[in-house]
Motif scaffolding. Structure first.
Motif, mmCIF file in Angstrom:
data_model
loop_
_atom_site.group_PDB
_atom_site.id
_atom_site.type_symbol
_atom_site.label_atom_id
_atom_site.label_comp_id
_atom_site.label_asym_id
_atom_site.label_seq_id
_atom_site.Cartn_x
_atom_site.Cartn_y
_atom_site.Cartn_z
ATOM 1 N N GLY A 237 0.749 -1.176 0.090
ATOM 2 C CA GLY A 237 0.155 0.246 0.097
ATOM 3 C C GLY A 237 0.747 1.112 -0.037
ATOM 4 N N LEU A 238 2.075 1.191 -0.609
ATOM 5 C CA LEU A 238 3.047 2.215 -0.802
ATOM 6 C C LEU A 238 2.645 3.397 -1.639
ATOM 7 C CD1 LEU A 238 6.342 0.338 -0.131
ATOM 8 C CD2 LEU A 238 5.006 1.894 1.640
ATOM 9 N N SER A 239 1.503 3.881 -1.333
ATOM 10 C CA SER A 239 0.954 4.909 -2.403
ATOM 11 C C SER A 239 1.441 6.300 -1.868
ATOM 12 C CB SER A 239 -0.656 5.095 -2.423
ATOM 13 O OG SER A 239 -1.116 6.181 -2.969
ATOM 14 N N ARG A 240 1.707 7.025 -2.971
ATOM 15 C CA ARG A 240 2.027 8.566 -2.563
ATOM 16 C C ARG A 240 0.946 9.564 -2.938
ATOM 17 N NH1 ARG A 240 7.776 9.375 -5.774
ATOM 18 N NH2 ARG A 240 6.700 7.842 -7.430
ATOM 19 N N LEU A 241 -0.116 8.999 -3.182
ATOM 20 C CA LEU A 241 -1.239 9.618 -3.554
ATOM 21 C C LEU A 241 -1.716 10.581 -2.235
ATOM 22 C CD1 LEU A 241 -3.291 7.318 -6.027
ATOM 23 C CD2 LEU A 241 -1.462 9.168 -6.403
ATOM 24 N N HIS A 242 -2.154 11.709 -2.434
ATOM 25 C CA HIS A 242 -2.795 12.322 -1.545
ATOM 26 C C HIS A 242 -4.310 12.260 -1.657
ATOM 27 C CE1 HIS A 242 0.398 14.993 0.156
ATOM 28 N NE2 HIS A 242 0.998 14.867 -0.982
#
Length: 466
Positions: free
Chosen positions: A177-182
């Protein structure tokens, strides 16, 4: 056991198994020595793949696991209680990526907080979590306990400082779940299950942390106030007058300052006269001269209105650090005064003055001569309500008062709509309070989540709830 240990050694190699008794000791207790445990094995994986294989093996053999970070926790959540296997993340210290434009840093869970702070600073950015144990505390443990620190007022807790996680689930699967989305509004926000779960739902192995612009200017001031009510009025004035520039607002009692001056590094107060209450204020902005003018105007107005009694503004970075030492060294200084009963409570900010008055009255009635040493993050309602043993009472007699005193303090906080644990967690120390004060429906839902994700109960058993 021999077969199981052989398979574990195959996964992590000889360097990944801690066998020397002297080396093992530091994993089996916490720094205050309140909890001691025994572990059947201590393993130190060096990557997520190894963590996954370890957990799969433990799941197959039904061997319980205690995830462990920097071992800086204060409620015993990281200590084994019944021959569990400690999985230490200390070898997983890679900074995977640093994205200055996107203002994120992706790190292994074993990265020490100070290392992440330095990496951000080298790019002219800031990772704003700050606490006394930042030289040893690891990102995974900070997430597992949803650590707060001194800058929550402006930046929030660890929950607010993370965009994504990588987690090994209790059956050994890896959730990436290493998302960089805000923004990602696609179902359940799974990472919130693991942040603050104290390792009971899985092992956090990596995180995407938010970075912010490094302030161009900082003002640190040490001021005296008549009472906590005046401190809250000062906080509101400072926030309104500075456009929200207050990043830290820490209160401390006269007892707390006395102990630091007696046992700590600072040997004198920045103020010429002594008072009952003090506040450490930090304000940040872009321009030093403008921020200085704002701060001076705030304190001049507060002095005129009777909100403060005296104030000292640090004239340089070195003096600012000296002011901060008066706050950061309280816990260590208190250790020299004998047994300390520590309470990490949170109440609505407006209720802090009433809490402090009622709690001190009640605990004094329970233990004559008890010394209240309250301090902490008054800006977000989190007070470390510490109590030192009376000078004429033995350590053993005061230690026997730990549970009845805690019951008094937590009951008062709960009655004000507060929490018995603001930032330290539940662990083993506060399981009875969790059962007593947590909403029954919330307790039921949390147990259902635990049973759904960890049906065999192998992940940090005996912590938070039985």
């Amino acid at each position: 056991m021999a077969e199981f240990e052989h398979k574990l050694t195959t996964i992590v190699g000889p360097a990944g198994i801690v066998t020397d008794e002297n080396d093992r000791a530091r994993y089996l207790t916490e720094r205050r020595g309140r909890w001691y445990g025994e572990a059947s094995l201590i393993v130190r994986p060096k990557c997520t793949a190894e963590v996954s294989q370890i957990v799969k093996l433990c799941s197959k053999y039904r061997r319980p696991i205690v995830p462990q970070g920097g071992n800086t926790g204060l409620v015993g959540g990281q200590i084994p209680t019944d021959q569990e296997i400690i999985v230490s993340l200390e070898r997983m210290r890679t900074i995977r990526t640093l994205d200055p434009e996107g203002r994120t840093i992706t790190v292994d869970a074993g990265c020490v907080l100070a290392t992440v702070q330095t990496a951000a600073e080298n790019e002219g950015l800031l990772f704003p979590l700050s606490l006394a144990s930042e030289g040893t505390a690891q990102i995974g443990g900070l997430l597992a306990t949803n650590a707060g620190g001194t800058a929550v007022l402006r930046y929030g807790t660890m929950r607010n400082l993370v965009l994504g996680l990588e987690v090994v689930t209790p059956d050994g699967d890896v959730w990436n779940g290493l998302s960089r989305l805000h923004k990602d509004n696609t179902g359940y926000h799974l990472q919130d299950l693991f942040i603050g779960a104290e390792g009971t739902l899985g092992i956090i192995t990596a995180a995407v942390c938010k970075l912010v612009a490094k302030p161009g200017a900082t003002i640190v001031a040490f001021v005296s106030v008549a009472d906590p009510r005046a401190a809250i009025a000062l906080l509101n004035l400072a926030q309104e007058s500075s456009g929200g520039s207050v990043s830290s607002f820490e209160i401390m009692s006269e007892n707390a300052l006395d102990m630091v001056l007696k046992h700590g590094t600072p040997d004198k107060s920045p103020l010429s006269n002594r008072h009952d209450w003090y506040v450490l204020v930090e304000m940040t902005g872009n321009d030093q001269q403008s921020l200085q003018s704002v701060a001076e105007a705030v304190f001049a107005s507060a002095l005129q209105d009777g909100l403060i009694l005296d104030a000292a503004i640090a004239q340089n970075e070195r003096q600012g650090k000296e002011f901060w030492a008066l706050r950061e060294e309280i816990s260590e200084a208190q250790r020299h005064e004998g047994v300390s009963l520590k309470h990490d409570i949170c109440v609505p900010v407006a209720s802090i003055p009433i809490f402090l008055t009622e709690a001190t009255k009640a605990v004094t009635a329970e233990v004559e001569g008890i010394r209240a040493v309250p301090f902490g993050h008054i800006g977000d309602g989190n007070i470390h309500y510490n109590l030192s043993q009376p000078k004429d009472m033995s350590a053993e007699a005061f230690e026997a008062k730990r549970e009845p005193v805690a019951a008094i303090v937590h009951e008062i906080a709960h009655g004000m709509g507060g929490s018995f644990s603001a930032e330290h967690g539940v662990g083993v120390a506060k399981k009875s309070e969790f059962l007593k004060f947590k909403d029954p429906t919330a307790h039921f839902m949390m147990k259902k989540i635990k049973q759904a994700l960890d049906p065999h109960g192998i992940m940090n058993p005996g912590k938070i709830f039985d």
